[in-house]
Scaffold this motif. Structure first.
Motif, PDB file in Angstrom:
ATOM      1  N   ASN A  30       0.805  -1.229   0.000  1.00  0.00           N
ATOM      2  CA  ASN A  30       0.000   0.000   0.000  1.00  0.00           C
ATOM      3  C   ASN A  30       0.837   1.278   0.000  1.00  0.00           C
ATOM      4  O   ASN A  30       0.286   2.377   0.158  1.00  0.00           O
ATOM      5  N   ARG A  31       2.140   1.156  -0.186  1.00  0.00           N
ATOM      6  CA  ARG A  31       2.969   2.352  -0.299  1.00  0.00           C
ATOM      7  C   ARG A  31       3.028   2.789  -1.754  1.00  0.00           C
ATOM      8  O   ARG A  31       2.807   1.996  -2.678  1.00  0.00           O
ATOM      9  N   GLU A  32       3.325   4.041  -1.978  1.00  0.00           N
ATOM     10  CA  GLU A  32       3.274   4.618  -3.319  1.00  0.00           C
ATOM     11  C   GLU A  32       4.155   3.850  -4.290  1.00  0.00           C
ATOM     12  O   GLU A  32       5.294   3.509  -3.983  1.00  0.00           O
ATOM     13  N   MET A  33       3.604   3.538  -5.463  1.00  0.00           N
ATOM     14  CA  MET A  33       4.240   2.834  -6.573  1.00  0.00           C
ATOM     15  C   MET A  33       4.477   1.350  -6.309  1.00  0.00           C
ATOM     16  O   MET A  33       5.010   0.648  -7.167  1.00  0.00           O
ATOM     17  N   SER A  34       4.064   0.853  -5.148  1.00  0.00           N
ATOM     18  CA  SER A  34       4.248  -0.575  -4.879  1.00  0.00           C
ATOM     19  C   SER A  34       3.359  -1.436  -5.770  1.00  0.00           C
ATOM     20  O   SER A  34       3.618  -2.631  -5.936  1.00  0.00           O
ATOM     21  N   GLN A  35       2.327  -0.825  -6.363  1.00  0.00           N
ATOM     22  CA  GLN A  35       1.406  -1.580  -7.214  1.00  0.00           C
ATOM     23  C   GLN A  35       2.033  -1.979  -8.552  1.00  0.00           C
ATOM     24  O   GLN A  35       1.412  -2.659  -9.352  1.00  0.00           O
ATOM     25  N   TYR A  36       3.279  -1.584  -8.790  1.00  0.00           N
ATOM     26  CA  TYR A  36       3.977  -1.938 -10.027  1.00  0.00           C
ATOM     27  C   TYR A  36       5.022  -3.041  -9.805  1.00  0.00           C
ATOM     28  O   TYR A  36       5.662  -3.477 -10.751  1.00  0.00           O
ATOM     29  N   ILE A  37       5.225  -3.479  -8.572  1.00  0.00           N
ATOM     30  CA  ILE A  37       6.371  -4.328  -8.247  1.00  0.00           C
ATOM     31  C   ILE A  37       5.955  -5.789  -8.065  1.00  0.00           C
ATOM     32  O   ILE A  37       4.992  -6.093  -7.360  1.00  0.00           O
ATOM     33  N   PHE A  38       6.719  -6.685  -8.706  1.00  0.00           N
ATOM     34  CA  PHE A  38       6.529  -8.121  -8.522  1.00  0.00           C
ATOM     35  C   PHE A  38       7.887  -8.804  -8.700  1.00  0.00           C
ATOM     36  O   PHE A  38       8.879  -8.162  -9.034  1.00  0.00           O
ATOM     37  N   GLY A  39       7.941 -10.096  -8.455  1.00  0.00           N
ATOM     38  CA  GLY A  39       9.206 -10.806  -8.601  1.00  0.00           C
ATOM     39  C   GLY A  39       9.171 -12.138  -7.879  1.00  0.00           C
ATOM     40  O   GLY A  39       8.100 -12.656  -7.534  1.00  0.00           O
ATOM     41  N   LEU A  40      10.353 -12.698  -7.617  1.00  0.00           N
ATOM     42  CA  LEU A  40      10.403 -14.007  -6.973  1.00  0.00           C
ATOM     43  C   LEU A  40      11.713 -14.199  -6.221  1.00  0.00           C
ATOM     44  O   LEU A  40      12.724 -13.556  -6.492  1.00  0.00           O
ATOM     45  N   LEU A  41      11.652 -15.113  -5.259  1.00  0.00           N
ATOM     46  CA  LEU A  41      12.804 -15.505  -4.455  1.00  0.00           C
ATOM     47  C   LEU A  41      12.602 -16.961  -4.047  1.00  0.00           C
ATOM     48  O   LEU A  41      11.590 -17.299  -3.458  1.00  0.00           O
ATOM     49  N   ASP A  42      13.556 -17.817  -4.382  1.00  0.00           N
ATOM     50  CA  ASP A  42      13.492 -19.224  -3.987  1.00  0.00           C
ATOM     51  C   ASP A  42      14.555 -19.477  -2.925  1.00  0.00           C
ATOM     52  O   ASP A  42      15.748 -19.281  -3.160  1.00  0.00           O
ATOM     53  N   VAL A  43      14.105 -19.890  -1.739  1.00  0.00           N
ATOM     54  CA  VAL A  43      15.004 -20.128  -0.601  1.00  0.00           C
ATOM     55  C   VAL A  43      14.920 -21.603  -0.220  1.00  0.00           C
ATOM     56  O   VAL A  43      14.039 -22.007   0.559  1.00  0.00           O
ATOM     57  N   PRO A  44      15.820 -22.455  -0.725  1.00  0.00           N
ATOM     58  CA  PRO A  44      15.780 -23.884  -0.382  1.00  0.00           C
ATOM     59  C   PRO A  44      15.885 -24.141   1.116  1.00  0.00           C
ATOM     60  O   PRO A  44      15.328 -25.128   1.617  1.00  0.00           O
ATOM     61  N   ALA A  45      16.560 -23.250   1.844  1.00  0.00           N
ATOM     62  CA  ALA A  45      16.737 -23.454   3.288  1.00  0.00           C
ATOM     63  C   ALA A  45      15.406 -23.477   4.033  1.00  0.00           C
ATOM     64  O   ALA A  45      15.314 -24.062   5.118  1.00  0.00           O
ATOM     65  N   LEU A  46      14.372 -22.879   3.460  1.00  0.00           N
ATOM     66  CA  LEU A  46      13.058 -22.896   4.114  1.00  0.00           C
ATOM     67  C   LEU A  46      12.547 -24.321   4.287  1.00  0.00           C
ATOM     68  O   LEU A  46      12.002 -24.686   5.338  1.00  0.00           O
ATOM     69  N   ASP A  47      12.699 -25.125   3.249  1.00  0.00           N
ATOM     70  CA  ASP A  47      12.177 -26.490   3.304  1.00  0.00           C
ATOM     71  C   ASP A  47      12.941 -27.349   4.303  1.00  0.00           C
ATOM     72  O   ASP A  47      12.401 -28.316   4.834  1.00  0.00           O
ATOM     73  N   ASP A  48      14.184 -26.974   4.563  1.00  0.00           N
ATOM     74  CA  ASP A  48      15.022 -27.747   5.482  1.00  0.00           C
ATOM     75  C   ASP A  48      15.028 -27.187   6.897  1.00  0.00           C
ATOM     76  O   ASP A  48      15.672 -27.757   7.786  1.00  0.00           O
ATOM     77  N   ASP A  49      14.332 -26.067   7.119  1.00  0.00           N
ATOM     78  CA  ASP A  49      14.388 -25.406   8.424  1.00  0.00           C
ATOM     79  C   ASP A  49      13.723 -26.271   9.499  1.00  0.00           C
ATOM     80  O   ASP A  49      12.610 -26.769   9.324  1.00  0.00           O
ATOM     81  N   ARG A  50      14.428 -26.457  10.613  1.00  0.00           N
ATOM     82  CA  ARG A  50      13.899 -27.267  11.721  1.00  0.00           C
ATOM     83  C   ARG A  50      13.901 -26.455  13.020  1.00  0.00           C
ATOM     84  O   ARG A  50      14.125 -26.988  14.098  1.00  0.00           O
ATOM     85  N   SER A  51      13.622 -25.172  12.912  1.00  0.00           N
ATOM     86  CA  SER A  51      13.627 -24.303  14.086  1.00  0.00           C
ATOM     87  C   SER A  51      12.504 -24.678  15.039  1.00  0.00           C
ATOM     88  O   SER A  51      11.463 -25.211  14.614  1.00  0.00           O
ATOM     89  N   PRO A  52      12.683 -24.395  16.341  1.00  0.00           N
ATOM     90  CA  PRO A  52      11.600 -24.663  17.313  1.00  0.00           C
ATOM     91  C   PRO A  52      10.315 -23.935  16.946  1.00  0.00           C
ATOM     92  O   PRO A  52       9.215 -24.448  17.164  1.00  0.00           O
ATOM     93  N   ILE A  53      10.455 -22.727  16.410  1.00  0.00           N
ATOM     94  CA  ILE A  53       9.290 -21.993  15.885  1.00  0.00           C
ATOM     95  C   ILE A  53       9.270 -22.231  14.386  1.00  0.00           C
ATOM     96  O   ILE A  53      10.116 -21.715  13.649  1.00  0.00           O
ATOM     97  N   PRO A  54       8.345 -23.030  13.869  1.00  0.00           N
ATOM     98  CA  PRO A  54       8.378 -23.421  12.455  1.00  0.00           C
ATOM     99  C   PRO A  54       8.086 -22.264  11.515  1.00  0.00           C
ATOM    100  O   PRO A  54       7.414 -21.294  11.877  1.00  0.00           O
ATOM    101  N   ALA A  55       8.594 -22.399  10.293  1.00  0.00           N
ATOM    102  CA  ALA A  55       8.351 -21.384   9.268  1.00  0.00           C
ATOM    103  C   ALA A  55       6.956 -21.517   8.673  1.00  0.00           C
ATOM    104  O   ALA A  55       6.408 -20.553   8.138  1.00  0.00           O
ATOM    105  N   PHE A  56       6.369 -22.706   8.765  1.00  0.00           N
ATOM    106  CA  PHE A  56       5.070 -22.980   8.154  1.00  0.00           C
ATOM    107  C   PHE A  56       4.047 -23.336   9.228  1.00  0.00           C
ATOM    108  O   PHE A  56       4.404 -23.771  10.322  1.00  0.00           O
ATOM    109  N   ASP A  57       2.785 -23.164   8.886  1.00  0.00           N
ATOM    110  CA  ASP A  57       1.717 -23.711   9.710  1.00  0.00           C
ATOM    111  C   ASP A  57       0.686 -24.336   8.786  1.00  0.00           C
ATOM    112  O   ASP A  57       0.837 -24.321   7.575  1.00  0.00           O
ATOM    113  N   LEU A  58      -0.358 -24.917   9.348  1.00  0.00           N
ATOM    114  CA  LEU A  58      -1.337 -25.620   8.514  1.00  0.00           C
ATOM    115  C   LEU A  58      -2.564 -24.771   8.191  1.00  0.00           C
ATOM    116  O   LEU A  58      -3.598 -25.284   7.795  1.00  0.00           O
ATOM    117  N   SER A  59      -2.435 -23.444   8.308  1.00  0.00           N
ATOM    118  CA  SER A  59      -3.601 -22.578   8.141  1.00  0.00           C
ATOM    119  C   SER A  59      -3.989 -22.356   6.688  1.00  0.00           C
ATOM    120  O   SER A  59      -5.042 -21.833   6.396  1.00  0.00           O
TER     121      SER A  59
END
Length: 549
Positions: free
Chosen positions: A262-291
């Motif tokens: 909702n900041r000015e000119m943000s409506q023009y921005i898109f892109g991508l980022l692939d982080v393989p470490a996310l799938d391997d993360d085993r932190s006590p506070i998980p990166a994913f939930d089932l929501s």
């Protein structure tokens, strides 16, 4: 003395567990994608996945048919195991399934789930109904009605999922298609999804520039050697197209602007980022939930690093775009077009306000409540009240906000004043941007925020106009061949040019209004939208006749 033979056990009420998980699937697009993704992911080697989806709003029915590897009886038993371990992930193959709750998806919007699956020449068909789940006492498993088991057939492998007795007023086919297209954009194999005969195709917005960023220092240690791609669209993007798509090993988990929403000119921005470490993360506070919210857990340290990286780089690009937009607005041509845009928007908003008042009168009579005017129907602050931030033209009227609150001391004061600048509506040339201070809706479900018109160069291949439904901004494309042809000698005061852009803006408004009503299920017959658009165009053309002189 406690008897060591006594045990305290953790138990689960299976029926309640299933329905609570089902409640996470709140929309038709989430439910459809849950079963589509199964058909795309679980296929035999060398098979290109094909999934066909049939949406039937009249019969309240969804059918998802795939050419996947199918399920034998043991596979069906695992399918109906709540929170069961994903077999493919157990074998080391990355994929979506983490929580084993997908079988409950249908009951988020419907009462009946029927699954027919063929595996190695054997067909089984089973059915589960909400009434059977609700009647279960919670002790032991819930019986699934077996219609066929291991019946010999000559059909190829595959599964058909039927969802019936859907509670939604209508199925949103365009939203379902857009959601599927976004999900399969980086699917690791050649896939085909067909929804009511329409092939889902991955169409990325046309970009006018692209930036590549790599993390450094501590971010490099946390994220790994990843690459953030930030692109700038030629045209303003709908809300669901904006943002950086965050993947892990090809699976989409979130789309975010890292705090720049909702900041000015943000409506023009898109892109991508692939982080393989996310799938391997085993932190006590998980990166994913089932929501199924398509949001990563912001309390996870790795996710915090991802958001920080995206937020910083997106803001750099956004600030660059803001400076360019400021320079563009200062030109004489931009000021002239802005005045025309204000004239067009004035006519549109007069019609829109009358439309809201007419809806209010009709609805109040239908519900036996006193009539309310359009002004009384508003909720929240007056729509003329703005706060800093957003994309509406504004002017600063106080540098440090309004008056503060008073109280008796001891932490019993009122709400503190905002330290942000206080703003009021400005003209289209205003460099400051704001957003409505209060809600944008009324008790009748029709959002009351007005429309704005802007002229932009969006490229000759783009549409004549485009309306962002979330902010109600109508963008007229100055590069469209028809509009270019009407602008003889590059003269923006040419009468033919001014008449055409007015007609284009009026037409886009009529379509946008009909689209909003259709999205809320207001139309009954398939011809209703066309009639509504024709009536709206006739009204605004009469009201704005002076703009054609």
């Amino acid at each position: 003395m406690v008897d060591g033979t006594q045990h305290l056990l953790v138990r689960s009420h299976v029926a309640r567990d299933l329905l609570q998980n089902a409640a996470l699937f709140k929309t038709d697009k989430l439910v459809v994608w849950e079963y589509v993704s199964n058909g795309l992911e679980y296929v035999d080697p060398v098979v290109n996945p094909v999934v066909r989806v049939e949406l039937d709003s009249r019969s309240k029915r969804i059918t998802v048919q795939d050419n996947g590897r199918g399920m034998d009886w043991a596979g069906l038993e695992n399918f109906f195991l709540m929170h069961g371990e994903n077999v493919d992930r157990k074998l080391g193959r990355p994929g979506r399934g983490r929580f084993g709750t997908g079988k409950s998806a249908a009951f988020g919007i419907a009462d009946v789930l029927r699954v027919t699956s063929v595996r190695n020449g054997r067909c089984s068909k089973v059915e589960l109904r909400r009434k059977d789940i609700e009647a279960h006492n919670g002790e032991g498993p819930i019986p699934v009605n077996v219609l066929e088991r291991d019946k010999p057939v000559s059909e190829p492998n595959g599964t058909v999922v039927e969802i019936e007795s859907i509670h939604l007023q209508a199925l949103d086919q365009p939203a379902i298609i857009r959601y599927i297209e976004r999900q399969i954009a980086r699917w690791p194999r050649n896939v085909t999804v067909i929804v009511n005969g329409q092939v889902c195709s991955v169409q990325e917005p046309a970009a006018c520039r692209e930036y590549i960023f790599k993390p450094t220092g501590s971010l490099l240690q946390r994220l790994g050697d990843v690459q953030l791609v930030v692109k700038v669209s030629k045209t303003p993007l709908d809300e669901e197209q904006r943002g950086i798509a965050v993947y892990s090993k090809g699976v989409l988990h979130e789309t975010t602007l890292g705090g720049n929403e909702n900041r000015e000119m943000s409506q023009y921005i898109f892109g991508l980022l692939d982080v393989p470490a996310l799938d391997d993360d085993r932190s006590p506070i998980p990166a994913f939930d089932l929501s199924r919210s398509m949001r990563l857990n912001p309390n996870n340290e790795l996710v915090q690093s991802i958001h920080a990286f995206i937020g910083q780089k997106v803001d750099e690009v956004r600030r660059e775009l803001v400076e360019e937009e400021k320079k563009r607005r200062r030109s004489e041509e931009a000021r002239t077009l802005a005045r025309r845009a204000d004239e067009i928007a004035r006519v549109i908003n007069q019609d829109f306000q009358e439309f809201l008042e007419r809806v209010a009168r009709i609805r109040s009579l239908g519900h036996g409540v006193p009539e309310r005017t359009g002004q009384q129907a508003r909720s929240g602050s007056d729509q003329r009240d703005l706060v800093i931030g957003g994309d509406l033209p504004a002017q600063v009227i106080a540098s440090t906000g309004g008056l503060g609150a008073s109280g008796e001391g001891g932490n019993r004061g009122g709400t503190p004043r905002s330290i942000n600048p206080e703003v009021a509506p400005g003209d289209a040339n205003s460099e400051v941007r704001g957003r409505p201070a209060g809600g944008r809706g009324n008790r009748f479900g029709v959002s009351t925020g007005g429309f704005r018109v802007e002229f932009q160069r969006m490229g000759p291949e783009e549409r004549r106009a485009h309306c962002l439904t979330d902010s109600r901004v109508i963008y007229v494309n100055l590069d469209h061949p028809q509009i270019v042809a009407a602008r003889e000698g590059n003269n923006i005061n040419d009468p033919g040019f001014l008449r055409l852009v007015t007609e284009v803006a009026f037409t886009e408004y009529a379509i946008a209004l009909a689209h909003e009503l259709a999205s809320r299920g207001e139309f009954i017959d398939f011809t209703d939208p066309a009639v509504h658009i024709r009536e709206t165009l006739n009204r605004v053309a009469r009201r704005g006749a002076a703009l054609y002189s």
